[in-house]
Design a protein around this motif. Structure first.
Motif, PDB file in Angstrom:
ATOM      1  N   ASP A  65       0.834  -1.203   0.000  1.00  0.00           N
ATOM      2  CA  ASP A  65       0.000   0.000   0.000  1.00  0.00           C
ATOM      3  C   ASP A  65       0.865   1.248   0.000  1.00  0.00           C
ATOM      4  N   ASP A  68       0.614   7.116   3.772  1.00  0.00           N
ATOM      5  CA  ASP A  68      -0.504   7.975   4.159  1.00  0.00           C
ATOM      6  C   ASP A  68      -0.014   9.384   4.482  1.00  0.00           C
ATOM      7  N   SER A 105     -11.190  11.692  -3.620  1.00  0.00           N
ATOM      8  CA  SER A 105     -10.607  10.410  -3.241  1.00  0.00           C
ATOM      9  C   SER A 105      -9.830   9.826  -4.418  1.00  0.00           C
ATOM     10  N   GLY A 106      -9.029   8.813  -4.113  1.00  0.00           N
ATOM     11  CA  GLY A 106      -8.135   8.251  -5.119  1.00  0.00           C
ATOM     12  C   GLY A 106      -8.847   7.438  -6.188  1.00  0.00           C
ATOM     13  N   GLY A 118     -11.315   5.301  -4.063  1.00  0.00           N
ATOM     14  CA  GLY A 118     -11.299   5.564  -2.627  1.00  0.00           C
ATOM     15  C   GLY A 118     -12.568   6.224  -2.142  1.00  0.00           C
ATOM     16  N   ASP A 119     -12.879   6.026  -0.883  1.00  0.00           N
ATOM     17  CA  ASP A 119     -14.059   6.621  -0.260  1.00  0.00           C
ATOM     18  C   ASP A 119     -13.744   8.023   0.264  1.00  0.00           C
TER      19      ASP A 119
END
Length: 136
Positions: A65, A68, A105-106, A118-119
């Motif tokens: 991943d 962040d 979002s992504g 993404g959310d």
């Protein structure tokens, strides 16, 4: 006369073939009595030009991943006091339009049906002994 100020560049060295690059940490000191120091990141004002931008971004990886970006306000242990606030606002347009606030979002560019965008999530804080916060 037209002169420019200097530039400050801070970096760690690149890692070897199987290594990990070093991190950079900036921390203000602790205190026993009194307030700890603040930490500011700010660009200078421009009299006849545009002020500089502030950019925070995470690099690209090809395994696991992605990293962040976290912004977390302070916690207090004092009864009756509130935790810190995170405030995000668009810029003031003194003689023009105000700046926008954009949340995106992504994207998912994978080829699997499990690869979803993404959310965007927002929630108000809960309370152990009263009403939780509101989302307005």
């Amino acid at each position: 006369a037209s002169t420019s100020s200097g530039e400050v560049y801070v970096s760690t060295a690149d890692a070897g073939a199987a290594g990990v690059s070093g991190g950079i940490t900036s921390v203000t000191g602790n205190t026993t009595f009194g307030n700890s120091g603040g930490f500011n990141v700010e660009t200078g004002a421009a009299m006849h030009g545009a002020a500089g931008s502030v950019s925070v971004s995470v690099g690209v990886g090809d395994s696991g991943d992605a990293g962040d970006v976290l912004v977390v306000a302070g916690e207090t242990t004092e009864s009756g006091s509130a935790g810190g606030m995170v405030s995000i606002s668009g810029g003031l347009g003194t003689h023009g339009s105000g700046g926008s606030l954009v949340f995106v979002s992504g994207e998912a560019n994978g080829s699997s049906e499990n690869d979803v965008g993404g959310d965007v999530m927002m929630s108000a804080g809960a309370s152990a002994s009263s009403y939780g916060g509101s989302l307005r």
